[in-house]
Design a protein around this motif. Structure first.
Motif, PDB file in Angstrom:
ATOM      1  N   VAL A 104       0.866  -1.173   0.000  1.00 26.63           N
ATOM      2  CA  VAL A 104       0.000   0.000   0.000  1.00 26.63           C
ATOM      3  C   VAL A 104       0.903   1.224   0.000  1.00 26.63           C
ATOM      4  O   VAL A 104       1.742   1.388   0.888  1.00 26.63           O
ATOM      5  CB  VAL A 104      -0.932   0.027   1.224  1.00 26.63           C
ATOM      6  N   VAL A 105       0.749   2.070  -1.007  1.00 26.90           N
ATOM      7  CA  VAL A 105       1.525   3.310  -1.083  1.00 26.90           C
ATOM      8  C   VAL A 105       0.778   4.379  -0.292  1.00 26.90           C
ATOM      9  O   VAL A 105      -0.409   4.623  -0.518  1.00 26.90           O
ATOM     10  CB  VAL A 105       1.722   3.752  -2.547  1.00 26.90           C
ATOM     11  N   VAL A 106       1.498   5.001   0.652  1.00 29.61           N
ATOM     12  CA  VAL A 106       0.925   6.005   1.535  1.00 29.61           C
ATOM     13  C   VAL A 106       1.309   7.393   1.033  1.00 29.61           C
ATOM     14  O   VAL A 106       2.490   7.685   0.835  1.00 29.61           O
ATOM     15  CB  VAL A 106       1.422   5.810   2.978  1.00 29.61           C
ATOM     16  N   LEU A 107       0.312   8.259   0.841  1.00 33.48           N
ATOM     17  CA  LEU A 107       0.544   9.637   0.412  1.00 33.48           C
ATOM     18  C   LEU A 107       0.239  10.565   1.578  1.00 33.48           C
ATOM     19  O   LEU A 107      -0.870  10.557   2.115  1.00 33.48           O
ATOM     20  CB  LEU A 107      -0.325   9.970  -0.802  1.00 33.48           C
ATOM     21  N   HIS A 108       1.235  11.343   1.971  1.00 34.69           N
ATOM     22  CA  HIS A 108       1.143  12.101   3.216  1.00 34.69           C
ATOM     23  C   HIS A 108       0.460  13.456   3.048  1.00 34.69           C
ATOM     24  O   HIS A 108       0.295  13.976   1.943  1.00 34.69           O
ATOM     25  CB  HIS A 108       2.529  12.272   3.846  1.00 34.69           C
ATOM     26  N   ALA A 109       0.095  14.043   4.182  1.00 33.26           N
ATOM     27  CA  ALA A 109      -0.573  15.341   4.229  1.00 33.26           C
ATOM     28  C   ALA A 109       0.431  16.482   4.067  1.00 33.26           C
ATOM     29  O   ALA A 109       1.653  16.280   4.119  1.00 33.26           O
ATOM     30  CB  ALA A 109      -1.310  15.491   5.561  1.00 33.26           C
ATOM     31  N   LEU A 110      -0.104  17.687   3.886  1.00 31.65           N
ATOM     32  CA  LEU A 110       0.730  18.882   3.807  1.00 31.65           C
ATOM     33  C   LEU A 110       1.467  19.086   5.128  1.00 31.65           C
ATOM     34  O   LEU A 110       0.931  18.829   6.206  1.00 31.65           O
ATOM     35  CB  LEU A 110      -0.154  20.097   3.511  1.00 31.65           C
ATOM     36  N   ASN A 111       2.705  19.555   5.033  1.00 33.37           N
ATOM     37  CA  ASN A 111       3.555  19.820   6.195  1.00 33.37           C
ATOM     38  C   ASN A 111       3.896  18.570   6.987  1.00 33.37           C
ATOM     39  O   ASN A 111       4.279  18.652   8.157  1.00 33.37           O
ATOM     40  CB  ASN A 111       2.923  20.867   7.119  1.00 33.37           C
ATOM     41  N   THR A 112       3.740  17.404   6.374  1.00 31.55           N
ATOM     42  CA  THR A 112       4.217  16.160   6.962  1.00 31.55           C
ATOM     43  C   THR A 112       5.192  15.546   5.960  1.00 31.55           C
ATOM     44  O   THR A 112       5.558  16.171   4.981  1.00 31.55           O
ATOM     45  CB  THR A 112       3.056  15.207   7.290  1.00 31.55           C
ATOM     46  N   ASN A 113       5.629  14.317   6.211  1.00 26.00           N
ATOM     47  CA  ASN A 113       6.606  13.713   5.319  1.00 26.00           C
ATOM     48  C   ASN A 113       6.449  12.199   5.305  1.00 26.00           C
ATOM     49  O   ASN A 113       5.466  11.660   5.814  1.00 26.00           O
ATOM     50  CB  ASN A 113       8.026  14.135   5.707  1.00 26.00           C
ATOM     51  N   GLU A 114       7.441  11.504   4.740  1.00 30.22           N
ATOM     52  CA  GLU A 114       7.343  10.062   4.532  1.00 30.22           C
ATOM     53  C   GLU A 114       7.299   9.267   5.827  1.00 30.22           C
ATOM     54  O   GLU A 114       6.858   8.108   5.838  1.00 30.22           O
ATOM     55  CB  GLU A 114       8.502   9.587   3.641  1.00 30.22           C
TER      56      GLU A 114
END
Length: 310
Positions: A104-114
């Motif tokens: 599952v590829v996780v796409l993060h929120a703004l101002n967050t990271n991997e």
């Protein structure tokens, strides 16, 4: 705002404890411009530079505390799609499992990271471990740092969606240490990453995408009301907005979770109403917060795992 009526046309049942498994999907599309051949109505976007950042979390400027559980494998690559910068990534495989796993590829929120999804605030890898320990089919989680790109081409030349599709996924498949299969993937994202997961699902389509689960996707239905951080211009909004693109989700199972007091609740409910068949749509009390997102992760992981195992 009030929770959606479970009987409203176009939406699945709206209690988070009885989420429906809606089937959704897409044929490969070359872009997300509107399908209509009509000339778009001329719209002047509002000036929103001084508006509160309604989809932002506080910037994470200090090292994150990673929760105990399955270890993270981390690395980086030089991304041409992100302007030639070092792009960090992180992968979590459930402990006690060997062999090649779907991801599952996780796409993060703004101002967050991997690493944000693996931090002590969210701990998705621990939710996954409990799911696997209960006897369910295992899968891995993988995230890459998209910065503030919003997962579409920007005027600065970066494109995090292309980075995921053209660079990150091939790297995951070719790295023997990770031992992952990307032939059929799941997508998960929250806030900015929720929009990104939906956009990537539309680009890849079924059967490449086995399922999508999103929390509080950052969606704007009003072309006068998007913030500059999300789209560079009205033309950019029109090319990359997901409104009008619901038909692309006809065959990919989709779960949408959003708090009833989230600032994106109305737009998300409006977008979901255009899905045929309807998505699984879950809501309960909560806002645009880590607390709400963490509360729905068990359902998100179960939904993704069940559909990946099919």
């Amino acid at each position: 705002m009030h929770p959606a009526d479970p009987t409203e046309p176009g939406l699945g049942r709206v209690t988070r404890r009885s989420v429906l498994a809606g089937g959704i999907g897409a044929a490969l599309i070359g872009g997300l411009a509107a399908c209509s051949g009509e000339e778009p109505t001329k719209v002047e976007p509002r000036k929103l530079e001084t508006r509160a950042a309604d989809d932002e979390l506080p910037s994470e400027t200090s090292p994150q505390t990673i929760a105990s559980g399955p270890p993270l494998v981390t690395g980086s690559f030089v991304s041409a799609k992100m302007g030639g910068r070092q792009t960090r990534w992180a992968v979590a495989r459930p402990s006690g499992v060997s062999g090649r796993l779907p991801v599952v590829v996780v796409l993060h929120a703004l101002n967050t990271n991997e690493k944000s999804i693996f931090s002590s605030k969210l701990e998705m890898q621990n939710v996954l471990q409990k799911y696997v320990d209960a006897g369910n089919a295992p899968f891995a989680l993988a995230a890459a740092d998209a910065a503030r790109n919003y997962y579409h081409p920007r005027v600065d030349g970066t494109d995090a969606a292309a980075m995921i599709l053209d660079e990150f996924l091939p790297m995951l498949a070719s790295n023997p240490q990770l031992d992952l299969s990307t032939e059929r993937i799941g997508l998960f994202g929250w806030s900015m990453g929720g929009y990104g997961a939906l956009r990537l699902a539309a680009l890849l389509g079924a059967p490449r995408v086995a399922a999508v689960a999103v929390c509080s996707p950052a969606l704007w239905a009003d072309p006068r009301n998007y913030p500059p951080r999300a789209f560079d211009s009205l033309e950019d909004y029109q090319a990359n907005s997901l409104f009008g693109q619901q038909a692309a989700f006809a065959k990919i199972p989709l779960l949408i979770s959003i708090g009833s007091s989230d600032q994106f609740f109305t737009y998300t409910r409006q977008w979901a109403a255009g899905l045929h068949p309807p998505a699984a749509f879950g809501t309960s009390a909560g806002g645009h917060t880590n607390r709400y997102w963490r509360s729905v992760l068990p359902e998100q992981v179960e939904f993704l795992g069940r559909n990946l195992a099919r």
